[in-house]
Design a protein around this motif. Structure first.
Motif, PDB file in Angstrom:
ATOM      1  N   ASP A   1       0.819  -1.214   0.000  1.00 60.48           N
ATOM      2  CA  ASP A   1       0.000   0.000   0.000  1.00 60.48           C
ATOM      3  C   ASP A   1       0.852   1.262   0.000  1.00 60.48           C
ATOM      4  OD1 ASP A   1      -2.361  -1.422  -0.041  1.00 60.48           O
ATOM      5  OD2 ASP A   1      -2.588  -1.440   2.144  1.00 60.48           O
ATOM      6  N   SER A   2       1.911   1.300   0.837  1.00 60.26           N
ATOM      7  CA  SER A   2       2.725   2.521   0.908  1.00 60.26           C
ATOM      8  C   SER A   2       3.485   2.752  -0.385  1.00 60.26           C
ATOM      9  CB  SER A   2       3.698   2.433   2.084  1.00 60.26           C
ATOM     10  OG  SER A   2       4.648   1.395   1.902  1.00 60.26           O
ATOM     11  N   ALA A   3       3.937   1.684  -1.040  1.00 59.02           N
ATOM     12  CA  ALA A   3       4.661   1.833  -2.294  1.00 59.02           C
ATOM     13  C   ALA A   3       3.745   2.347  -3.396  1.00 59.02           C
ATOM     14  CB  ALA A   3       5.293   0.505  -2.695  1.00 59.02           C
ATOM     15  N   ILE A   4       2.560   1.781  -3.504  1.00 59.48           N
ATOM     16  CA  ILE A   4       1.621   2.208  -4.539  1.00 59.48           C
ATOM     17  C   ILE A   4       1.155   3.636  -4.285  1.00 59.48           C
ATOM     18  CG2 ILE A   4      -0.676   1.804  -5.518  1.00 59.48           C
ATOM     19  CD1 ILE A   4      -0.212  -1.173  -5.156  1.00 59.48           C
ATOM     20  N   LEU A   5       0.894   3.985  -3.028  1.00 57.27           N
ATOM     21  CA  LEU A   5       0.458   5.345  -2.710  1.00 57.27           C
ATOM     22  C   LEU A   5       1.535   6.361  -3.085  1.00 57.27           C
ATOM     23  CD1 LEU A   5      -1.700   7.153  -1.389  1.00 57.27           C
ATOM     24  CD2 LEU A   5      -0.486   6.829   0.787  1.00 57.27           C
ATOM     25  N   ALA A   6       2.779   6.071  -2.776  1.00 57.03           N
ATOM     26  CA  ALA A   6       3.863   6.996  -3.094  1.00 57.03           C
ATOM     27  C   ALA A   6       4.045   7.139  -4.601  1.00 57.03           C
ATOM     28  CB  ALA A   6       5.168   6.516  -2.462  1.00 57.03           C
ATOM     29  N   ALA A   7       3.788   6.052  -5.341  1.00 56.69           N
ATOM     30  CA  ALA A   7       3.979   6.090  -6.789  1.00 56.69           C
ATOM     31  C   ALA A   7       2.830   6.772  -7.515  1.00 56.69           C
ATOM     32  CB  ALA A   7       4.156   4.672  -7.334  1.00 56.69           C
ATOM     33  N   THR A   8       1.634   6.671  -6.976  1.00 55.13           N
ATOM     34  CA  THR A   8       0.467   7.194  -7.689  1.00 55.13           C
ATOM     35  C   THR A   8       0.021   8.558  -7.176  1.00 55.13           C
ATOM     36  OG1 THR A   8      -0.980   5.960  -6.169  1.00 55.13           O
ATOM     37  CG2 THR A   8      -0.397   4.902  -8.265  1.00 55.13           C
ATOM     38  N   ALA A   9       0.449   8.934  -5.985  1.00 56.46           N
ATOM     39  CA  ALA A   9       0.038  10.228  -5.415  1.00 56.46           C
ATOM     40  C   ALA A   9       1.259  10.919  -4.828  1.00 56.46           C
ATOM     41  CB  ALA A   9      -1.042  10.014  -4.339  1.00 56.46           C
ATOM     42  N   PRO A  10       2.071  11.568  -5.677  1.00 50.10           N
ATOM     43  CA  PRO A  10       3.328  12.166  -5.194  1.00 50.10           C
ATOM     44  C   PRO A  10       3.148  13.147  -4.048  1.00 50.10           C
ATOM     45  CG  PRO A  10       3.193  12.225  -7.596  1.00 50.10           C
ATOM     46  CD  PRO A  10       1.847  11.779  -7.100  1.00 50.10           C
ATOM     47  N   GLU A  11       1.999  13.835  -4.020  1.00 47.55           N
ATOM     48  CA  GLU A  11       1.806  14.833  -2.970  1.00 47.55           C
ATOM     49  C   GLU A  11       1.643  14.188  -1.597  1.00 47.55           C
ATOM     50  OE1 GLU A  11      -2.132  13.552  -4.577  1.00 47.55           O
ATOM     51  OE2 GLU A  11      -0.228  14.214  -5.435  1.00 47.55           O
ATOM     52  N   THR A  12       1.376  12.878  -1.569  1.00 44.74           N
ATOM     53  CA  THR A  12       1.240  12.187  -0.283  1.00 44.74           C
ATOM     54  C   THR A  12       2.442  11.305   0.015  1.00 44.74           C
ATOM     55  OG1 THR A  12       0.083  10.301  -1.296  1.00 44.74           O
ATOM     56  CG2 THR A  12      -1.265  12.146  -0.530  1.00 44.74           C
ATOM     57  N   ALA A  13       3.525  11.507  -0.715  1.00 49.38           N
ATOM     58  CA  ALA A  13       4.721  10.686  -0.498  1.00 49.38           C
ATOM     59  C   ALA A  13       5.176  10.804   0.950  1.00 49.38           C
ATOM     60  CB  ALA A  13       5.841  11.132  -1.424  1.00 49.38           C
ATOM     61  N   PRO A  14       5.600   9.706   1.550  1.00 51.61           N
ATOM     62  CA  PRO A  14       6.003   9.746   2.957  1.00 51.61           C
ATOM     63  C   PRO A  14       7.209  10.645   3.169  1.00 51.61           C
ATOM     64  CG  PRO A  14       6.692   7.688   1.932  1.00 51.61           C
ATOM     65  CD  PRO A  14       5.797   8.382   0.945  1.00 51.61           C
ATOM     66  N   GLU A  15       7.195  11.355   4.281  1.00 53.08           N
ATOM     67  CA  GLU A  15       8.335  12.203   4.612  1.00 53.08           C
ATOM     68  C   GLU A  15       9.507  11.319   5.003  1.00 53.08           C
ATOM     69  OE1 GLU A  15       9.251  15.536   7.990  1.00 53.08           O
ATOM     70  OE2 GLU A  15       7.423  15.706   6.806  1.00 53.08           O
TER      71      GLU A  15
END
Length: 639
Positions: free
Chosen positions: A207-221
Motif C-alpha cells: 500500500d505505501s509503495a503504490i500510494l507513493a507512486a500514484t500520489a506524489p503529494e502524499t509521499a512519505p516524509e
C-alpha cells in the motif's frame, strides 16, 4: 568525421531539457532549427563540441529526468550538440539500468530484491505489487511501471523501494523534510508540466509503495539520517559525531561544531605536510582494496603532468553497503571539506563527486552544501584567502555496479561506457581525461578530517597496528537495530552484532557484500580488521555485515548473488561475461538439490570460479565466485 544521424526530431520538451544543460545551439551544425548563410559556408563547433564529450552522461540524465525515457530524436539531438556518433551514445545510454530507450510511464517504482531486502521478505512485497499493478516491467493502468532492482543502498529500511517521477526540475521546495530533487534537467516547470519528485519508502508495504507512486503529494516524509545511525549522539564518535547533531543544511552549524578546522590546519602545514600526516596515520582505503591513501596522494602530487584531478567515488553499489549515503545525507559539509583538503594536497584544481543515481536525497544535500561553500569563499577561487582555487562538480551515475571500479568510473565521467581499463598505466599516472588522478571513496576522505584535527599519531593509536583509525560497518539483515555503526578496528564480529541485536537463531554472516564471503555463527570472534579477516579466510570489504537467521533459504540467497553479478557484468572480458552466466545457470540447477546430486555441478562451479578469479580484467569477475565458494566450503550449503 562524417556522423550519420537519423531523421527523428526531438520534442520541444526534450530540446528544452538538453538546451538547459548545454545552452542554445550556436549553429545548424549543432542542431539549431534554422540554417543561416554562414552555416552553409563552413562548419562550426566540431572540435569545441567534441571536447564536451564528458557532458554526454549529464545530457542523458537531463532527458531521462524530464521525459522519463530517451527517444531516438532526443539522442540524435544530444549527439549533434556534442558531436558524438549516435551509435556510441546509444551504447552509453543502454549501459545504465536507470535509463530507458523505449517509451515508459513517467513514474517508475524501483523495488529492491537484493540481499538485505530479500532477508526481510521482499519477495512478498513483489508478489503483492504484481497482484495489484501487474508483472514487473509492464506499465500498469495507474500510469506506473514497477521494476525489481538491485540494492538501493537503503538496507537499514529493508524491504525498501524508491519512486522516481520524471518531469521538470521543481521551482520551489514543498516544505520541511520534503525538499524535492534538484537535477541537471534545469529550468522552471511550464504551466501544466510535470514536476520531478522522488520518494523513498522503507520498510515498504504494498500500500505505501503504490500510494507513493500514484500520489506524489502524499509521499512519505523521509526519516532523518540519524535513524540510520543507532549510535547517533553518543560520546566518542569520530566519523559519525555530526550525524543527528548538526543540521546538514546549515554551514554555520557545521562550523560551530569544528567544521573547517581541518582545512585551516591543512593550509598552515602545506600540501607536503598534509600528505605526511595522512601517511603517518596509516590510513588505507575504506572501499575494500585497503591501499595506503598517503602513498596514492604522494604518487599523484609528484606527477609532472598537469592538471591533476580528484575523484570522490560515491557510487557505492555493493549490496548491503550504505555508509557513504548516510554520511552524505547527514554530514555533507564534511565531505566537501575533506575533498578540498585532498585536492589541495595533490595539487588539483577540480574535483568530481561521482554520486550514485539512486541517492536523490544525497544529491540534494550535497548540491546545497557545495553552493553554500562556494558562496562563502570555501570553494572556488582563492579559498579562505589562501590563493588556492578548487571546485567540485557532481556527476550522477545511472545504475551500474561496475562504475564503482575506478577506471570504469573515469570512462563514465568522460562520456563512454563504464567499462574498466587495463592497468598499467595506473590512475596516479593517467586517470581521468588521461591526467594524474586520485580516486577515494567517501569514508576514506572524511577520515582525513580527524587525522588533521587530532594528529596522525593520535589517529594511528585507534585500532590496530596494521588497521588504524575508526571503521564504519553497515549492519543489516535479521538484526534488531540495522544501521551504520562506528567501531575502532580490532573489535570482533560478536561485539558489532551485540550492538545491533543479533537474531536468536543466527545461521551465517556475510562479510563484504556480494563480493565478500560467509562465516559461520560460531565464528563471531573474528577481529574486524583487514589482516584479521584475511587470516580467517574471509574479507572485510567495504564493511558490509549481513546477519542471516535460519528462516533465510541459503541456496536462494546464493542464486540472487549469482543473478546480481550476471546482470552487472559489463561484458568486456570473456571470463566474466561467460563465467557469471554459467555460475547462475549452475546454481539454478542445484537450487533444491544436495549431496551427491549436486556434486558434479559443484565441481563445475569451482572450475568456472577459478577461471573468473584468475583471468577477469577487474574485481567484479575476480570476486563473483567468492560468496558462493565460501557458502559451499564454510557453510556446507549443498550438503
Amino acid at each position: 568525421m562524417d556522423l550519420h544521424f537519423g531523421d527523428s526530431k526531438p520534442t520541444d520538451e526534450e530540446r528544452a531539457a538538453i538546451d538547459a544543460l548545454l545552452g542554445p545551439p550556436e549553429s545548424a551544425w549543432e542542431g539549431a532549427s534554422d540554417r543561416t548563410d554562414t552555416d552553409l559556408r563552413w562548419a562550426r563547433g566540431g572540435r569545441a563540441a567534441r571536447e564536451r564529450r564528458d557532458l554526454l552522461l549529464p545530457g542523458l540524465h537531463a532527458v531521462n529526468d524530464r521525459v522519463g525515457w530517451i527517444s531516438e530524436g532526443a539522442l540524435d539531438y544530444l549527439c549533434r550538440r556534442l558531436t558524438v556518433p549516435p551509435a556510441e551514445a546509444y551504447g552509453v545510454a543502454t549501459f545504465y539500468s536507470m535509463f530507458a530507450v523505449k517509451p515508459r510511464p513517467a513514474t517508475v517504482l524501483h523495488v529492491c530484491t537484493d540481499l538485505a531486502c530479500a532477508s526481510r521478505d521482499s519477495a512478498s512485497l513483489c508478489a503483492g505489487l504484481e497482484a495489484r499493478l501487474g508483472p514487473a516491467g509492464t506499465p500498469s493502468g495507474a500510469g506506473v511501471l514497477w521494476e525489481k532492482s538491485p540494492c538501493l543502498g537503503l538496507c537499514e529500511r529493508a524491504p525498501a523501494a524508491l519512486v522516481i517521477r520524471a518531469g521538470a526540475e521543481p521551482a520551489a521546495e514543498m516544505g520541511p523534510g520534503k525538499r524535492l530533487l534538484g537535477a541537471l534537467s534545469g529550468g522552471d516547470p511550464l504551466p501544466g508540466e510535470r514536476t520531478r519528485a522522488t520518494a523513498v519508502i522503507g520498510p515498504a508495504t504494498v500500500d505505501s509503495a503504490i500510494l507513493a507512486a500514484t500520489a506524489p503529494e502524499t509521499a512519505p516524509e523521509e526519516p532523518p539520517a540519524a535513524l540510520a545511525v543507532p549510535q547517533a549522539g553518543q560520546d566518542g564518535l569520530v566519523l559519525l559525531k555530526n550525524i543527528g547533531v548538526v543540521d546538514p543544511y546549515d554551514l554555520d552549524d557545521y562550523r560551530s561544531h569544528g567544521g573547517y578546522t581541518a582545512l585551516r590546519t591543512a593550509f598552515s602545514i602545506g600540501p607536503a605536510g598534509v600528505i605526511r600526516e595522512v601517511k603517518d596515520s596509516g590510513l588505507v582505503g575504506r572501499g575494500g582494496a585497503a591501499f595506503p591513501t598517503g602513498v596514492k596522494w604522494q604518487a599523484t602530487a609528484s606527477q609532472p603532468d598537469h592538471p591533476h584531478y580528484l575523484v570522490c567515488n560515491a557510487d557505492e553499489s555493493e549490496p548491503g553497503t550504505f555508509k557513504d549515503r548516510v554520511i552524505m545525507e547527514g554530514d555533507p559539509y564534511a565531505l566537501v571539506e575533506s575533498m578540498t583538503i585532498a585536492g589541495y594536497a595533490i595539487g588539483a584544481r577540480q574535483g568530481y563527486l561521482y554520486l550514485r543515481g539512486e541517492y536523490p536525497r544525497a544529491l540534494e544535500r550535497l548540491t546545497h552544501a557545495i553552493e553554500q561553500a562556494r558562496s562563502r569563499g570555501l570553494l572556488g577561487e582563492n579559498i579562505m584567502g589562501q590563493g588556492y582555487d578548487f571546485d567540485i562538480e557532481i556527476r550522477r551515475g545511472a545504475g551500474a555496479y561496475i562504475c564503482g571500479e575506478e577506471t570504469a568510473l573515469f570512462n563514465s565521467i568522460e562520456g563512454y561506457r563504464g567499462e574498466p581499463r587495463s592497468k598499467p598505466p595506473f590512475p596516479v599516472e593517467k586517470g581521468l581525461f588521461g591526467k594524474p588522478t586520485v580516486e577515494n571513496n567517501v569514508e576514506t576522505l572524511v577520515n582525513v578530517l580527524p587525522i588533521l584535527t587530532m594528529g596522525a599519531q593520535a589517529f594511528a593509536a585507534i585500532g590496530t597496528e596494521k588497521s588504524t583509525g575508526p571503521k564504519l560497518f553497515c549492519v543489516s539483515g535479521n538484526v534488531e537495530r540495522p544501521g551504520i555503526y562506528e567501531l575502532p578496528f580490532g573489535a570482533t564480529l560478536g561485539d558489532l552484532l551485540e550492538l545491533a541485536g543479533p537474531p536468536e537463531r543466527l545461521k551465517a554472516v556475510l562479510l563484504g557484500g556480494a563480493a565478500g564471503g560467509f562465516v559461520r555463527a560460531d565464528e563471531l570472534d573474528i577481529p574486524l580488521t583487514f589482516e584479521g579477516t584475511r587470516e580467517a579466510g574471509t574479507t572485510l570489504g567495504s564493511g558490509v555485515v549481513l546477519a542471516l537467521d535460519d528462516s533465510v533459504p541459503l541456496p536462494r540467497m546464493l542464486l540472487r548473488i549469482a543473478e546480481f553479478f550476471r546482470d552487472e557484468s559489463c561484458g568486456q572480458c570473456v571470463p566474466c561475461r561467460v563465467g557469471t552466466v554459467r555460475q547462475e545457470e549452475t546454481l539454478h540447477r542445484i537450487a533444491d538439490r544436495t549431496g551427491a546430486a549436486a556434486a558434479e555441478d559443484i565441481a563445475l562451479l569451482r572450475e568456472v570460479g577459478a577461471a573468473m578469479k584468475d583471468a577477469s580484467i577487474c574485481g567484479l569477475g575476480q570476486t563473483a565466485w567468492n560468496a558462493v565458494e565460501s557458502a559451499i566450503d564454510r557453510l556446507g550449503a549443498y550438503e
